[in-house]
Design an enzyme around this catalytic site. Structure first.
Site, PDB file in Angstrom:
ATOM      1  N   CYS A   3      47.960  25.743  36.012  1.00 37.03           N
ATOM      2  CA  CYS A   3      47.483  27.029  36.527  1.00 37.03           C
ATOM      3  C   CYS A   3      48.641  27.969  36.850  1.00 37.03           C
ATOM      4  O   CYS A   3      48.669  29.106  36.402  1.00 37.03           O
ATOM      5  CB  CYS A   3      46.638  26.793  37.774  1.00 37.03           C
ATOM      6  SG  CYS A   3      46.212  28.322  38.613  1.00 37.03           S
ATOM      7  N   CYS A  39      46.489  30.036  34.334  1.00 33.14           N
ATOM      8  CA  CYS A  39      45.800  31.165  34.986  1.00 33.14           C
ATOM      9  C   CYS A  39      46.729  32.282  35.453  1.00 33.14           C
ATOM     10  O   CYS A  39      46.479  33.455  35.175  1.00 33.14           O
ATOM     11  CB  CYS A  39      45.035  30.674  36.210  1.00 33.14           C
ATOM     12  SG  CYS A  39      44.331  29.049  36.061  1.00 33.14           S
ATOM     13  N   LYS A  98      48.939  33.973  32.713  1.00 29.94           N
ATOM     14  CA  LYS A  98      47.952  34.618  31.815  1.00 29.94           C
ATOM     15  C   LYS A  98      47.485  35.950  32.391  1.00 29.94           C
ATOM     16  O   LYS A  98      47.463  36.965  31.712  1.00 29.94           O
ATOM     17  CB  LYS A  98      46.780  33.653  31.596  1.00 29.94           C
ATOM     18  CG  LYS A  98      45.627  34.125  30.749  1.00 29.94           C
ATOM     19  CD  LYS A  98      44.556  34.897  31.449  1.00 29.94           C
ATOM     20  CE  LYS A  98      43.976  34.260  32.676  1.00 29.94           C
ATOM     21  NZ  LYS A  98      43.152  33.119  32.460  1.00 29.94           N
ATOM     22  N   TYR A 100      37.592  30.093  26.297  1.00 30.45           N
ATOM     23  CA  TYR A 100      38.323  30.926  27.255  1.00 30.45           C
ATOM     24  C   TYR A 100      39.695  31.347  26.713  1.00 30.45           C
ATOM     25  O   TYR A 100      40.044  32.517  26.714  1.00 30.45           O
ATOM     26  CB  TYR A 100      38.617  30.138  28.534  1.00 30.45           C
ATOM     27  CG  TYR A 100      37.503  29.957  29.513  1.00 30.45           C
ATOM     28  CD1 TYR A 100      37.371  30.813  30.600  1.00 30.45           C
ATOM     29  CD2 TYR A 100      36.612  28.891  29.413  1.00 30.45           C
ATOM     30  CE1 TYR A 100      36.377  30.625  31.549  1.00 30.45           C
ATOM     31  CE2 TYR A 100      35.619  28.694  30.363  1.00 30.45           C
ATOM     32  CZ  TYR A 100      35.510  29.561  31.428  1.00 30.45           C
ATOM     33  OH  TYR A 100      34.539  29.371  32.361  1.00 30.45           O
ATOM     34  N   GLU A 146      40.820  35.081  25.639  1.00 30.84           N
ATOM     35  CA  GLU A 146      41.740  35.788  26.542  1.00 30.84           C
ATOM     36  C   GLU A 146      43.029  36.183  25.813  1.00 30.84           C
ATOM     37  O   GLU A 146      43.510  37.311  25.949  1.00 30.84           O
ATOM     38  CB  GLU A 146      42.059  34.924  27.762  1.00 30.84           C
ATOM     39  CG  GLU A 146      40.844  34.748  28.671  1.00 30.84           C
ATOM     40  CD  GLU A 146      41.102  33.911  29.906  1.00 30.84           C
ATOM     41  OE1 GLU A 146      40.314  33.995  30.857  1.00 30.84           O
ATOM     42  OE2 GLU A 146      42.092  33.135  29.933  1.00 30.84           O
ATOM     43  N   HIS A 166      27.686  53.247  46.707  1.00 28.38           N
ATOM     44  CA  HIS A 166      27.679  54.304  45.700  1.00 28.38           C
ATOM     45  C   HIS A 166      28.943  55.147  45.784  1.00 28.38           C
ATOM     46  O   HIS A 166      29.399  55.435  46.877  1.00 28.38           O
ATOM     47  CB  HIS A 166      26.449  55.183  45.934  1.00 28.38           C
ATOM     48  CG  HIS A 166      26.269  56.222  44.885  1.00 28.38           C
ATOM     49  ND1 HIS A 166      25.914  55.928  43.588  1.00 28.38           N
ATOM     50  CD2 HIS A 166      26.422  57.564  44.931  1.00 28.38           C
ATOM     51  CE1 HIS A 166      25.833  57.050  42.890  1.00 28.38           C
ATOM     52  NE2 HIS A 166      26.158  58.056  43.677  1.00 28.38           N
ATOM     53  N   GLU A 180      26.579  48.564  42.022  1.00 30.00           N
ATOM     54  CA  GLU A 180      25.318  48.964  42.656  1.00 30.00           C
ATOM     55  C   GLU A 180      24.130  48.683  41.725  1.00 30.00           C
ATOM     56  O   GLU A 180      23.002  48.510  42.171  1.00 30.00           O
ATOM     57  CB  GLU A 180      25.328  50.423  43.099  1.00 30.00           C
ATOM     58  CG  GLU A 180      25.391  51.444  41.984  1.00 30.00           C
ATOM     59  CD  GLU A 180      25.495  52.884  42.533  1.00 30.00           C
ATOM     60  OE1 GLU A 180      24.591  53.302  43.262  1.00 30.00           O
ATOM     61  OE2 GLU A 180      26.488  53.573  42.209  1.00 30.00           O
TER      62      GLU A 180
END
Ligand code: NDP
Length: 462
Positions: A43, A48, A51, A180, A184, A439, A444
């Site tokens: 990782c 991760c 990356k 993945y 990616e 908002h 939303e």
């Protein structure tokens, strides 16, 4: 009682191993942790974290273009791959330092060596040949990219490991795989201006994800100039005299590219670890078989994280480590909870998802409601960028629970984290409906989709 050198010996200094070692040491246990490469594991060192840094880098060309619509004139730009890699490496060094410090501060002994199981409660340290003993052994050695040796020319290909350290940015790349990592990196390379082709054997990229996410992401990637070739796979790679590569596919396509990257899944690092010598059971793919409490079939050996091939995600390994600590050192038996794991694909746009995709929910429940919205994000109005955000909620009509939430769009990963809390808490659609919108945001939409777009009853869309 036998006196062991350590209460706990952890093999592997990745996310799961470091967490278990650090917390066990903080509880006063005598802990050693061995790592043969770098602390932080996949990782932090080559997964991760680096990356995501590359993802950020690859987004700047679009930011520069979009700026014009907002009145900015961006001057001449240039990009230096070596500068990016150097900066990324500095950050990884810093993080590795933090991992080490966390271990040291809590009193865990750091051993910079490969460690293998040498016999009952015994571990061999390869750097010195010394053997030590431990009451409990925790194996958290992670995995490595599938090297696909059966494919002729696989030795010319790179994996994600090498992608982080290329000396120069290739002009063209073919990436094989549709999960993945393939998706990616296709977006990273394309964003940085590399001519990118993604070749995937399935009918649509990202098998297992919701189909609306898969098709809309593929279309968005194609709009950005990524060539996506589905239902095909690279079968042969040859190197020309000038070093360029010729990749041939099953369907007879030929791609002449600077690099070929394989992203064909990851395999457990169990080879040569001495597990067979004490009878630890592995599955057909070489991953360690564990029970609900991360126990192997050998009573003094536990395993967690990618080496067990349950869910190959960093937070899952950390969670499994914390459950191990609760169970073994706090007298509080705790099973890792692998249900409703929110996750993100850092493609461009991102996918953020938690819970069931539509096709799985439709199989599991008699009657589901599907709420689907596809809209142009506000930022794209002035920038003029042709892009869409997609949001989807899946509701089990019987109890009104939201059983799946899927987003394709900016910051979808951030949204997935928060949706993860809502779904974990068992929120019904009525709770979503009663929630006041923030908002103006994209999210939303998640609380303002009042009417289902369609239902799926007994597997039939109505
Ligand atoms: P994935 O399991 O996601 O994808 C592997 C891909 O390779 C699939 O598309 C699969 O096809 C294909 N494949 C496998 N074997 C072959 C073969 N022999 N020939 C052709 N295609 C093949 O693995 P990745 O390598 O992308 O990533 C490994 C793991 O790392 C992921 O499962 C994920 O858990 C984790 N990860 C998580 C990230 C995140 O959270 N953002 C980022 C990166 C990795 P098919 O679908 O048809 O089987």
């Amino acid at each position: 009682m036998t006196q062991y050198d350590y209460d706990l010996f952890v093999i592997g200094g990745g996310s799961g191993g470091v967490r278990a070692a650090r917390v066990a040491a903080s509880l006063g246990k005598r802990v050693a942790i061995a790592e043969e490469y770098r602390f932080g594991g996949t990782c932090v060192i080559r997964g991760c974290v680096p990356k995501k840094l590359l993802v950020y880098a690859s987004q700047y060309p679009e930011h520069f273009e979009d700026a014009e619509g907002y009145g900015w004139t961006v001057g001449e730009r240039s990009f230096s791959w070596p500068a990016l890699i150097k900066a990324k490496d500095r950050e990884i060094d810093r993080l590795e330092g933090l991992y080490r410090k966390g271990l040291e501060n809590n009193g865990a002994e750091i051993l910079e060596t490969r460690a293998e199981i040498a016999g009952e409660h015994r571990i061999r340290l390869l750097s010195s040949g010394q053997e030590v003993t431990a009451e409990k052994i925790l194996v958290a050695v992670g995995g490595h990219p599938n090297p696909h040796p059966e494919m002729p020319g696989s030795e010319f290909c790179i994996s994600s490991n090498e992608a982080f350290h290329l000396e120069e940015l290739p002009k063209s790349i073919a990436i094989t795989g549709g999960g993945y990592i393939a998706v990616e990196f296709a977006n990273i390379f394309a964003g940085l201006g590399v001519e990118t082709t993604l070749i995937y054997r399935g009918e649509e990229i990202l098998r297992g994800f919701d189909m609306d996410m898969r098709t809309n992401l593929r279309e968005a990637m194609e709009k950005k100039g990524i060539r996506v070739v589905c239902r095909d796979t690279i079968v042969d790679v040859a190197q020309a005299a000038d070093g360029r590569l010729k990749a041939e596919t099953h369907n007879g396509h030929v791609f002449n590219v600077d690099k070929v990257m394989m992203a064909l899944g990851r395999q457990a690092n169990t080879k040569g670890l001495g597990l067979e010598s004490v009878g630890v059971e592995l599955d057909a793919k070489g991953a360690i078989i564990v029970d609900d409490y991360s126990r192997t079939n050998v009573d003094y050996i536990w395993a967690l994280g990618d080496v067990t091939d349950r869910v190959q995600l960093t937070p899952v390994a950390i969670h499994e480590a914390m459950c191990f600590i609760e169970t073994e050192y706090k007298d509080n038996p705790t099973k890792p909870d692998h249900d409703l794991i929110a996750t993100a694909v850092f493609s461009q746009p991102e996918i953020g998802t938690v819970g069931l995709p539509e096709h799985v929910a439709a199989e599991r429940f008699e009657d589901i409601e599907v709420y689907l919205a596809k809209f142009r994000p506000m930022k794209a109005t002035l920038s003029g960028r042709d892009e869409r955000t997609v949001m989807k909620l899946i509701v089990n009509a019987a109890d009104r629970k939201v059983v799946g939430a899927h987003i394709l769009g900016h910051e979808a990963g951030e949204m997935a984290q928060l949706l993860g809390i809502a779904l974990k808490g068992g929120c019904t659609k009525d709770v979503f409906d009663r929630t006041m919108a923030v908002h103006p945001t994209a999210s939303e939409e998640l609380v303002t989709m009042y009417q289902p777009s369609y239902r799926v009853k007994n597997g039939e869309r109505i």
